[in-house]
Write a protein that holds these residues in place. Sequence first.
Motif, mmCIF file in Angstrom:
data_model
loop_
_atom_site.group_PDB
_atom_site.id
_atom_site.type_symbol
_atom_site.label_atom_id
_atom_site.label_comp_id
_atom_site.label_asym_id
_atom_site.label_seq_id
_atom_site.Cartn_x
_atom_site.Cartn_y
_atom_site.Cartn_z
ATOM 1 N N VAL A 120 12.198 7.124 -5.426
ATOM 2 C CA VAL A 120 11.298 5.994 -5.145
ATOM 3 C C VAL A 120 10.990 5.911 -3.656
ATOM 4 C CG1 VAL A 120 11.112 3.475 -5.130
ATOM 5 C CG2 VAL A 120 11.973 4.644 -7.163
ATOM 6 N N LEU A 121 12.021 6.078 -2.825
ATOM 7 C CA LEU A 121 11.824 6.030 -1.379
ATOM 8 C C LEU A 121 10.897 7.152 -0.915
ATOM 9 C CD1 LEU A 121 12.536 4.680 1.293
ATOM 10 C CD2 LEU A 121 14.587 6.122 1.406
ATOM 11 N N ALA A 122 11.083 8.356 -1.472
ATOM 12 C CA ALA A 122 10.218 9.484 -1.113
ATOM 13 C C ALA A 122 8.771 9.206 -1.502
ATOM 14 C CB ALA A 122 10.710 10.758 -1.793
ATOM 15 N N LEU A 123 8.555 8.628 -2.677
ATOM 16 C CA LEU A 123 7.197 8.298 -3.121
ATOM 17 C C LEU A 123 6.563 7.240 -2.222
ATOM 18 C CD1 LEU A 123 7.728 8.217 -7.010
ATOM 19 C CD2 LEU A 123 6.539 9.964 -5.671
ATOM 20 N N LEU A 124 7.353 6.252 -1.813
ATOM 21 C CA LEU A 124 6.829 5.211 -0.927
ATOM 22 C C LEU A 124 6.455 5.777 0.438
ATOM 23 C CD1 LEU A 124 9.255 2.226 -1.724
ATOM 24 C CD2 LEU A 124 6.830 2.429 -2.340
ATOM 25 N N VAL A 125 7.308 6.642 0.966
ATOM 26 C CA VAL A 125 7.018 7.266 2.260
ATOM 27 C C VAL A 125 5.756 8.113 2.173
ATOM 28 C CG1 VAL A 125 7.834 8.995 3.910
ATOM 29 C CG2 VAL A 125 9.390 7.226 3.092
ATOM 30 N N ASP A 126 5.621 8.867 1.093
ATOM 31 C CA ASP A 126 4.425 9.684 0.894
ATOM 32 C C ASP A 126 3.184 8.805 0.810
ATOM 33 O OD1 ASP A 126 3.206 12.360 0.250
ATOM 34 O OD2 ASP A 126 2.689 11.312 -1.594
ATOM 35 N N LEU A 127 3.299 7.684 0.106
ATOM 36 C CA LEU A 127 2.168 6.753 -0.020
ATOM 37 C C LEU A 127 1.771 6.193 1.336
ATOM 38 C CD1 LEU A 127 0.204 5.136 -1.778
ATOM 39 C CD2 LEU A 127 2.019 3.416 -2.078
ATOM 40 N N VAL A 128 2.750 5.862 2.164
ATOM 41 C CA VAL A 128 2.465 5.337 3.502
ATOM 42 C C VAL A 128 1.684 6.355 4.328
ATOM 43 C CG1 VAL A 128 3.511 4.672 5.707
ATOM 44 C CG2 VAL A 128 4.391 3.723 3.566
ATOM 45 N N VAL A 129 2.101 7.629 4.266
ATOM 46 C CA VAL A 129 1.402 8.678 5.015
ATOM 47 C C VAL A 129 -0.043 8.804 4.522
ATOM 48 C CG1 VAL A 129 1.328 11.128 5.586
ATOM 49 C CG2 VAL A 129 3.522 9.938 5.510
ATOM 50 N N VAL A 130 -0.242 8.763 3.213
ATOM 51 C CA VAL A 130 -1.592 8.877 2.648
ATOM 52 C C VAL A 130 -2.471 7.719 3.108
ATOM 53 C CG1 VAL A 130 -2.930 8.812 0.508
ATOM 54 C CG2 VAL A 130 -0.868 10.200 0.632
ATOM 55 N N VAL A 131 -1.922 6.513 3.071
ATOM 56 C CA VAL A 131 -2.690 5.332 3.491
ATOM 57 C C VAL A 131 -3.048 5.420 4.970
ATOM 58 C CG1 VAL A 131 -2.571 2.839 3.839
ATOM 59 C CG2 VAL A 131 -1.758 3.826 1.701
ATOM 60 N N LEU A 132 -2.072 5.802 5.795
ATOM 61 C CA LEU A 132 -2.333 5.923 7.229
ATOM 62 C C LEU A 132 -3.385 6.993 7.519
ATOM 63 C CD1 LEU A 132 1.279 5.611 8.706
ATOM 64 C CD2 LEU A 132 -0.544 3.898 8.738
ATOM 65 N N GLU A 133 -3.332 8.091 6.768
ATOM 66 C CA GLU A 133 -4.342 9.137 6.948
ATOM 67 C C GLU A 133 -5.733 8.616 6.624
ATOM 68 O OE1 GLU A 133 -5.831 13.392 5.042
ATOM 69 O OE2 GLU A 133 -4.087 12.357 4.200
ATOM 70 N N ARG A 134 -5.844 7.880 5.540
ATOM 71 C CA ARG A 134 -7.154 7.359 5.142
ATOM 72 C C ARG A 134 -7.672 6.340 6.154
ATOM 73 N NH1 ARG A 134 -8.970 8.627 0.172
ATOM 74 N NH2 ARG A 134 -10.279 6.763 0.077
#
Length: 215
Positions: free
Chosen positions: A189-203
């Motif tokens: 879950v933590l890995a998925l959240l971190v990945d989501l944060v990176v995707v949002v910041l990129e966008r």
Amino acid sequence: MIQWLADNAARVAQLAGLHATLALAATVIGLLLAVVVGSLVARRPRISGVLLTASGVLFTIPSLTLFIFIPLIIGTQILDPQNIVIALTVYTFALLFGGVIEALHSVPEETMQASAAMGMGPVRRLFQIELPMAIPVIAANLRVAAVSNVSLVSVGALIGVGGLGDLFTEGFQRSYLVPIVWGIIFTVVLALLVDLVVVVLERLATPWVRAGEAR
């Protein structure tokens, strides 16, 4: 399983917080180092070639080896969390450095010439042209590094500083599956959240990409 989580909620939350802090700190520091060093040497093939080779070698070193040897090198206690951060920063830099070089090299030459013709100096061109255009490539590598760091923090449990990895060692020592299962669940879950944060910041950092997708 639910009862075990209810009884240990405070401890699990503390371990998850430490896990996230160690992984994110190493990711951010490694990213900054990779971008700074990569920007300085991207147009210097000889230096960047040597550093690319060195970063490749660093990435092959087993994480547990770094966790053990870094305290010996910098003189800290083996249970100091900063040892985990330093080791994972090395991995993050090694993984991202080549991507930064590749991303900066991918900026079209005509774009570089046009910016020079407009009177942009090297520093202004770097921040206004090269780095913004390099964000998608850097972000793709950053997602891999960030998720890898979340996973590798767990290895630190073998030296006593592992965040959620402590649940794994506890379960193995007691031959008790429940904490291991919860450790796996929360790590994923933590890995998925971190990945989501990176995707949002990129966008957020590349609004022109979203504008192109909307057309």
